[in-house]
Scaffold this motif. Structure first.
Motif, PDB file in Angstrom:
ATOM      1  N   ALA A  56       0.827  -1.214   0.000  1.00 38.97           N
ATOM      2  CA  ALA A  56       0.000   0.000   0.000  1.00 38.97           C
ATOM      3  C   ALA A  56       0.852   1.252   0.000  1.00 38.97           C
ATOM      4  N   ALA A  57       2.084   1.141   0.498  1.00 40.27           N
ATOM      5  CA  ALA A  57       2.970   2.303   0.589  1.00 40.27           C
ATOM      6  C   ALA A  57       3.774   2.532  -0.685  1.00 40.27           C
ATOM      7  N   GLU A  58       3.606   1.647  -1.697  1.00 38.30           N
ATOM      8  CA  GLU A  58       4.466   1.760  -2.879  1.00 38.30           C
ATOM      9  C   GLU A  58       4.338   3.103  -3.601  1.00 38.30           C
ATOM     10  N   PRO A  59       3.127   3.646  -3.843  1.00 41.38           N
ATOM     11  CA  PRO A  59       3.063   4.929  -4.556  1.00 41.38           C
ATOM     12  C   PRO A  59       3.855   6.034  -3.858  1.00 41.38           C
ATOM     13  N   SER A  60       3.729   6.145  -2.557  1.00 42.02           N
ATOM     14  CA  SER A  60       4.475   7.169  -1.831  1.00 42.02           C
ATOM     15  C   SER A  60       5.965   6.881  -1.861  1.00 42.02           C
ATOM     16  N   ALA A  61       6.336   5.606  -1.778  1.00 38.96           N
ATOM     17  CA  ALA A  61       7.752   5.244  -1.857  1.00 38.96           C
ATOM     18  C   ALA A  61       8.330   5.592  -3.219  1.00 38.96           C
ATOM     19  N   LEU A  62       7.539   5.397  -4.269  1.00 39.21           N
ATOM     20  CA  LEU A  62       7.998   5.780  -5.603  1.00 39.21           C
ATOM     21  C   LEU A  62       8.220   7.284  -5.697  1.00 39.21           C
ATOM     22  N   ARG A  63       7.359   8.049  -5.017  1.00 40.44           N
ATOM     23  CA  ARG A  63       7.546   9.497  -5.043  1.00 40.44           C
ATOM     24  C   ARG A  63       8.821   9.905  -4.300  1.00 40.44           C
ATOM     25  N   VAL A  64       9.113   9.235  -3.195  1.00 38.78           N
ATOM     26  CA  VAL A  64      10.367   9.513  -2.490  1.00 38.78           C
ATOM     27  C   VAL A  64      11.547   9.238  -3.409  1.00 38.78           C
ATOM     28  N   ARG A  65      11.505   8.121  -4.111  1.00 39.02           N
ATOM     29  CA  ARG A  65      12.591   7.780  -5.031  1.00 39.02           C
ATOM     30  C   ARG A  65      12.690   8.774  -6.177  1.00 39.02           C
ATOM     31  N   LEU A  66      11.544   9.260  -6.647  1.00 38.97           N
ATOM     32  CA  LEU A  66      11.553  10.258  -7.718  1.00 38.97           C
ATOM     33  C   LEU A  66      12.252  11.532  -7.259  1.00 38.97           C
ATOM     34  N   VAL A  67      11.942  11.992  -6.048  1.00 34.29           N
ATOM     35  CA  VAL A  67      12.577  13.203  -5.532  1.00 34.29           C
ATOM     36  C   VAL A  67      14.071  12.972  -5.342  1.00 34.29           C
ATOM     37  N   ALA A  68      14.445  11.785  -4.869  1.00 35.21           N
ATOM     38  CA  ALA A  68      15.867  11.463  -4.740  1.00 35.21           C
ATOM     39  C   ALA A  68      16.553  11.471  -6.102  1.00 35.21           C
ATOM     40  N   ASP A  69      15.873  10.969  -7.123  1.00 34.88           N
ATOM     41  CA  ASP A  69      16.421  10.970  -8.474  1.00 34.88           C
ATOM     42  C   ASP A  69      16.643  12.401  -8.965  1.00 34.88           C
ATOM     43  N   VAL A  70      15.689  13.287  -8.685  1.00 41.33           N
ATOM     44  CA  VAL A  70      15.842  14.693  -9.052  1.00 41.33           C
ATOM     45  C   VAL A  70      17.028  15.314  -8.316  1.00 41.33           C
ATOM     46  N   LEU A  71      17.201  14.967  -7.056  1.00 38.58           N
ATOM     47  CA  LEU A  71      18.320  15.497  -6.276  1.00 38.58           C
ATOM     48  C   LEU A  71      19.654  15.037  -6.863  1.00 38.58           C
ATOM     49  N   VAL A  72      19.764  13.764  -7.194  1.00 38.98           N
ATOM     50  CA  VAL A  72      20.994  13.244  -7.795  1.00 38.98           C
ATOM     51  C   VAL A  72      21.282  13.952  -9.118  1.00 38.98           C
ATOM     52  N   ARG A  73      20.270  14.069  -9.954  1.00 35.08           N
ATOM     53  CA  ARG A  73      20.458  14.688 -11.267  1.00 35.08           C
ATOM     54  C   ARG A  73      20.769  16.177 -11.140  1.00 35.08           C
ATOM     55  N   THR A  74      20.156  16.855 -10.162  1.00 40.38           N
ATOM     56  CA  THR A  74      20.439  18.274  -9.957  1.00 40.38           C
ATOM     57  C   THR A  74      21.878  18.472  -9.510  1.00 40.38           C
ATOM     58  N   ALA A  75      22.349  17.627  -8.613  1.00 44.37           N
ATOM     59  CA  ALA A  75      23.742  17.715  -8.175  1.00 44.37           C
ATOM     60  C   ALA A  75      24.684  17.579  -9.364  1.00 44.37           C
ATOM     61  N   GLU A  76      24.385  16.666 -10.259  1.00 44.22           N
ATOM     62  CA  GLU A  76      25.218  16.486 -11.442  1.00 44.22           C
ATOM     63  C   GLU A  76      25.167  17.701 -12.356  1.00 44.22           C
ATOM     64  N   LEU A  77      23.974  18.273 -12.523  1.00 45.34           N
ATOM     65  CA  LEU A  77      23.833  19.439 -13.385  1.00 45.34           C
ATOM     66  C   LEU A  77      24.602  20.632 -12.819  1.00 45.34           C
TER      67      LEU A  77
END
Length: 272
Positions: A56-77
């Motif tokens: 049941a927590a998967e959608p919210s967990a996916l959103r956490v991972r999405l934000v982490a992905d944005v953070l990683v990509r922003t650091a690289e940019l």
């Protein structure tokens, strides 16, 4: 002040200058903003909690991972390097979750396991923790991500997973989100329109990126991962008739390194 292992954290300075290219995140525990080196001195280490696929927590967990992905990509940019670790067990559920995450353009983590495992694999304990709930025990900065809440009507049939990513990026990451079908329709239409536009703009001579759009977008990403402001800046650039198509193409392509909407997918195909 300087943290351990090269992490540089100090009170947020909005006066501008060279410090404006640092990452600025709010620590959920204190409510205070902090300025963080995006990994130019040493890799920025990030952790997220694990979540089982199908729970049941998967959608919210996916959103956490999405934000982490944005953070990683922003650091690289911003000229740095970031490493992501998942705190939790691996196994079939974890692999299924990663497969689901990959459809949203989320990169796989660099490591997974216990806190000690992550510290060994990442070169030290995480500097930043992204989570759906407040973690008082974590060391470093804790960034809370709002829940992805269910909606009582289904979204459009055949929804592109990157359109779901776009719809989520259109909300501040700390706010809970309920995606209504109308918003998913908007995201699908916008994604399709931008991909077609990119295929058309690619036929024009390359031009320098739009400095105004790029500057606003980079500042927004650095200041709390403000992806909605990036999308608004791109929307204005799309409608700016004075902006050369080659400039639009380069600007959209550059910022898609963070947005990861696969905007160049239709290059080489026949434009409508």
């Amino acid at each position: 002040m300087s943290g351990t292992d090269g992490l540089h954290v100090e009170p947020l300075d909005r006066s501008g200058g060279p410090a404006a290219v640092a990452l600025r995140l709010v620590d959920a525990r204190s409510g205070n903003p902090a300025k963080i080196d995006p990994g130019r001195r040493h890799p920025l280490r990030i952790s997220v909690p694990s979540a089982g696929a199908g729970s049941a927590a998967e959608p919210s967990a996916l959103r956490v991972r999405l934000v982490a992905d944005v953070l990683v990509r922003t650091a690289e940019l911003l000229g740095g390097q970031a490493l992501l670790g998942v705190a939790g067990p691996s196994g079939d559920n974890a692999r299924s979750f990663e497969a689901r995450a990959a459809t949203l353009g989320i990169r796989p983590p660099a490591a997974a396991g216990t806190p000690d495992d992550l510290a060994a694999a990442l070169g030290g304990p995480p500097h930043v923790h992204l989570t759906g709930r407040r973690d008082g025990a974590a060391r470093g900065i804790v960034v809370e991500v709002g829940a992805l809440l269910p909606y009582d009507r289904p979204g459009p049939a055949g929804l592109d997973a990157r359109a779901l990513r776009l719809a989520l990026l259109n909300h501040p990451h700390h706010e809970p989100v309920t995606l209504a079908p109308e918003e998913l329709d908007w995201a699908q239409g916008t994604l399709t329109r931008w991909r077609r536009a990119m295929a058309l703009w690619a036929r024009s001579p390359s031009r320098a990126m739009c400095a105004e759009t790029l500057g606003r977008s980079l500042d927004a990403l650095a200041d709390g991962l403000d992806t909605p402001s990036v999308l608004r800046a791109l929307g204005r650039a799309e409608q700016d008739a004075a902006l050369p198509d080659g400039s639009r193409f380069e600007t959209f392509a550059h910022l898609d390194r963070v947005l990861a909407l696969d905007l160049a997918r239709d290059l080489g195909r026949t434009a409508p």
